[in-house]
Design an enzyme around this catalytic site. Structure first.
Site, PDB file in Angstrom:
ATOM      1  N   PHE A   1     -13.673  13.569  -5.685  1.00  0.00           N
ATOM      2  CA  PHE A   1     -13.805  12.136  -5.703  1.00  0.00           C
ATOM      3  C   PHE A   1     -13.601  11.512  -7.109  1.00  0.00           C
ATOM      4  O   PHE A   1     -13.154  10.401  -7.178  1.00  0.00           O
ATOM      5  CB  PHE A   1     -15.254  11.593  -5.336  1.00  0.00           C
ATOM      6  CG  PHE A   1     -16.411  11.616  -6.161  1.00  0.00           C
ATOM      7  CD1 PHE A   1     -16.770  10.488  -7.027  1.00  0.00           C
ATOM      8  CD2 PHE A   1     -16.983  12.835  -6.465  1.00  0.00           C
ATOM      9  CE1 PHE A   1     -17.568  10.537  -7.950  1.00  0.00           C
ATOM     10  CE2 PHE A   1     -18.175  12.649  -7.564  1.00  0.00           C
ATOM     11  CZ  PHE A   1     -18.412  11.514  -8.072  1.00  0.00           C
ATOM     12  N   LYS A   2     -13.616  12.311  -8.111  1.00  0.00           N
ATOM     13  CA  LYS A   2     -13.474  11.786  -9.502  1.00  0.00           C
ATOM     14  C   LYS A   2     -11.998  11.355  -9.559  1.00  0.00           C
ATOM     15  O   LYS A   2     -11.660  10.573 -10.412  1.00  0.00           O
ATOM     16  CB  LYS A   2     -13.772  12.889 -10.598  1.00  0.00           C
ATOM     17  CG  LYS A   2     -15.201  13.324 -10.359  1.00  0.00           C
ATOM     18  CD  LYS A   2     -16.183  12.578 -10.746  1.00  0.00           C
ATOM     19  CE  LYS A   2     -17.894  13.274 -10.623  1.00  0.00           C
ATOM     20  NZ  LYS A   2     -18.035  14.029 -11.741  1.00  0.00           N
ATOM     21  N   ASP A   3     -11.022  11.781  -8.709  1.00  0.00           N
ATOM     22  CA  ASP A   3      -9.700  11.321  -8.940  1.00  0.00           C
ATOM     23  C   ASP A   3      -9.182   9.857  -8.806  1.00  0.00           C
ATOM     24  O   ASP A   3      -8.460   9.451  -9.258  1.00  0.00           O
ATOM     25  CB  ASP A   3      -9.130  12.241  -7.811  1.00  0.00           C
ATOM     26  CG  ASP A   3      -8.642  13.587  -8.060  1.00  0.00           C
ATOM     27  OD1 ASP A   3      -8.477  14.031  -9.436  1.00  0.00           O
ATOM     28  OD2 ASP A   3      -8.639  14.479  -7.367  1.00  0.00           O
TER      29      ASP A   3
ATOM     30  N   LEU B   1     -10.360   8.552 -12.155  1.00  0.00           N
ATOM     31  CA  LEU B   1      -9.492   9.007 -13.051  1.00  0.00           C
ATOM     32  C   LEU B   1      -8.242   8.837 -13.107  1.00  0.00           C
ATOM     33  O   LEU B   1      -7.462   9.011 -13.998  1.00  0.00           O
ATOM     34  CB  LEU B   1      -9.934  10.360 -13.397  1.00  0.00           C
ATOM     35  CG  LEU B   1     -11.574  10.410 -14.174  1.00  0.00           C
ATOM     36  CD1 LEU B   1     -12.291  11.773 -13.811  1.00  0.00           C
ATOM     37  CD2 LEU B   1     -11.358  10.113 -15.385  1.00  0.00           C
TER      38      LEU B   1
ATOM     39  N   THR C   1     -15.246  16.090 -13.079  1.00  0.00           N
ATOM     40  CA  THR C   1     -14.935  15.073 -14.000  1.00  0.00           C
ATOM     41  C   THR C   1     -13.806  15.831 -14.955  1.00  0.00           C
ATOM     42  O   THR C   1     -12.654  15.314 -15.000  1.00  0.00           O
ATOM     43  CB  THR C   1     -15.928  14.392 -14.698  1.00  0.00           C
ATOM     44  OG1 THR C   1     -16.700  13.751 -14.033  1.00  0.00           O
ATOM     45  CG2 THR C   1     -15.440  13.756 -16.056  1.00  0.00           C
TER      46      THR C   1
END
Length: 548
Positions: free
Chosen positions: A128-130, A133, A169
């Site tokens: 989900f960090k994509d 980021l 992350t």
């Protein structure tokens, strides 16, 4: 408000005014969006928040927008065209989500009964960090290109990004920043405490501007090093530090979008039972509190949410706060009778963090909780009937006091009864053991053939419990934070005895095949922020020499 949305706080600026930002600790205010994105952490050690949370007055009209167009509408409420012209912002958003494998970017799938799963793992690193980021990497690039126009050599603005990761992350930040001009990225991960795939995703990226540091310690140690660097006058006098952790406001901002998107997806998928304006619950696997905090901002903007369910593993500082009003570092793992796996080799370290099957949530101190604390303190101060500037000042002072106690005494609380009641009005919490995580993975696979990663399983188990307290017609959207292939150990442990289950055939994506054969680059470092500071200086200098 009648729909249960908390008050927005300070009044919104007019259309011709830009959104400004302040620190949760009160000594930093009036900053622009660009300033808070590039600074990351406030000079007083606090986190940046908008001086007002904009009301999405026409949010219902967004229901048929694509993810990219929806993102533009949400972000435009926080980013003035005087800072980023509309066409430029649209281009940044388009490029950020063109890298996702799903046309819908964050698709919503029905899981079981009234529980739905928001798949957030379709970006480049399967986590989900994509979502945040990819956007943040392009945002950094945009600001740097603009600042460096016509400049050469040492006159150029060079950003030194320093981040801590419990797994996802790191790779997401690296994939968002690799090869970008005028950026060096240093990612600190706890040595031996991320999954093998997570480590490989980070350490096999060989771009010259990427530096992986394996820290002897836990994620909280990595996070402490990062905060110490941002607070250090020495390195700040010579380097322009930038943050990619969710202490960076842009991370939270980007994640607001998928709460609106999932809500509209549900309305399209179930037009007979769910209408625009109905309430929904969200269950969110929670470590550093950034993911669920984005939902809280969506709620403050107007999204009708019944409850947010904070789903923790056995590192349960957040669950204990909602149960007791105390926020304390020391661990409270419960007994084997509660479902723990202490007898099966899962252990708590001397540092207090327990190694679990959901390692991205193995965190004692949730940094983004400070942002929620500010709003809780602000609402409490507002009840005194004073002017808004006084309310904001009081909130900053209260947060500073709480965080000082956390640092010096290992915790704070219990908080005022009214503060805790305000927190419970919007949130509830659940603690899920490793055994319950395995049971949930196994049960869902047996029942519907869907394979959950262990973090998502924590959220789904919490969602099931929450469903027993919700009205029968309230849908629950549980956030799926990572692809199951990133946590092969936990998935295999849960499903190894299931007939016909083969990990490589059922789970492993082709992008992961052969990662272990690639060249790796990583440096081991001690848990010492000054040693890390000198290493960062050395590596940046080498990079700059190579570019002259």
């Amino acid at each position: 408000m009648s729909n249960g949305v908390p008050p927005n706080g300070p009044s919104a600026p007019t259309h011709t005014q830009s959104q400004r930002y302040l620190s949760t600790r009160g000594d930093d205010s009036g900053l622009s969006f660009e300033e808070v994105v590039l600074k990351g952490l406030a000079s007083d050690g606090g986190l940046y928040i908008p001086e007002h949370v904009p009301a999405a007055a026409q949010w219902e009209s967004w229901k048929d927008l694509s993810f990219v167009d929806l993102a533009f509408n949400v972000l435009s409420l926080y980013v003035s065209p005087s800072e980023i012209p509309a066409e430029d912002l649209k281009d940044i958003i388009r490029r950020s989500y063109s890298t996702f494998r799903a046309d819908d970017v964050t698709p919503l799938v029905h899981l079981q009964d009234n529980i739905h799963l928001l798949e957030l793992f379709h970006g480049p690193t399967f986590a989900f960090k994509d979502v945040a980021l990819q956007f943040l990497g392009n945002l950094f690039e945009y600001f740097l290109v603009r600042r460096n126009e016509g400049k050469t050599g040492r006159d150029r603005y060079h950003l030194t990004v320093v981040g801590a990761t419990s797994g996802d992350t790191g790779s997401a930040a690296i994939y968002g920043l690799r090869g970008k001009k005028d950026v060096s990225v240093f990612m600190l991960h706890p040595k031996g405490r991320v999954s093998p795939i997570q480590e490989l995703q980070m350490t096999t990226v060989l771009d010259a501007n990427v530096h992986n540091l394996a820290v002897t310690g836990n994620f909280d140690n990595c996070q402490d090093i990062v905060k110490a660097l941002f607070a250090d006058p020495d390195i700040n006098s010579t380097h322009k530090l930038g943050a990619v952790n969710s202490i960076n406001w842009a991370r939270i901002l980007a994640q607001i979008v998928y709460y609106f998107h999932s809500y509209f997806s549900l309305a399209r998928q179930q037009p007979d039972s769910f209408k625009i304006g109905d309430k929904v619950r969200y269950s969110v696997p929670s470590g550093n509190f950034g993911d669920i905090l984005a939902g809280y901002f969506a709620h403050r903007m107007g999204l009708p949410v019944d409850k947010f369910v904070i789903a923790t593993n056995e590192n349960d500082i957040l669950d204990r706060f909602w149960k007791t009003g105390r926020y304390e570092k020391q661990a409270s793992y419960g007994s084997a009778a509660e479902g723990g796996l202490e007898s099966d080799g899962v252990k708590a370290h001397e540092d207090g963090v327990k190694e679990t099957l959901s390692p991205a949530m193995d965190i004692l101190v949730s940094s983004n909780f400070e942002r929620l604390l500010w709003f809780l303190a602000y609402e409490f101060a507002s009840s005194a009937g004073m002017d808004d500037e006084w309310n904001k000042k009081q909130a900053g002072q209260e947060v500073s006091s709480w965080l000082a106690d956390l640092k010096n005494k290992g915790g704070f609380g219990p908080v005022y009864k009214d503060v805790l009641e305000t927190a419970r009005r919007t949130f509830e919490s659940e603690r899920v053991s490793d055994q319950e995580t395995l049971d949930t993975i196994r049960a869902l696979y047996k029942d519907v053939g869907y394979v959950l990663d262990p973090h998502t399983a924590v959220g789904v188990e919490a969602a099931k419990r929450s469903a027993t307290r919700a009205t029968p017609d309230t849908p629950i959207i549980s956030l799926s934070t990572a692809h199951p292939a990133k946590f092969a150990g936990a998935v295999t442990l849960a499903l190894k005895d299931e007939e016909g289950f083969e990990f490589d055939a059922k789970v492993l994506p082709p992008e992961f095949v052969g990662l272990d054969k690639k060249e790796k680059r990583v440096r081991d470092v001690e848990n010492n922020w000054k040693a890390v500071r000198e290493l960062v200086k050395e590596e940046v200098e080498e990079e700059l020499k190579g570019k002259r």
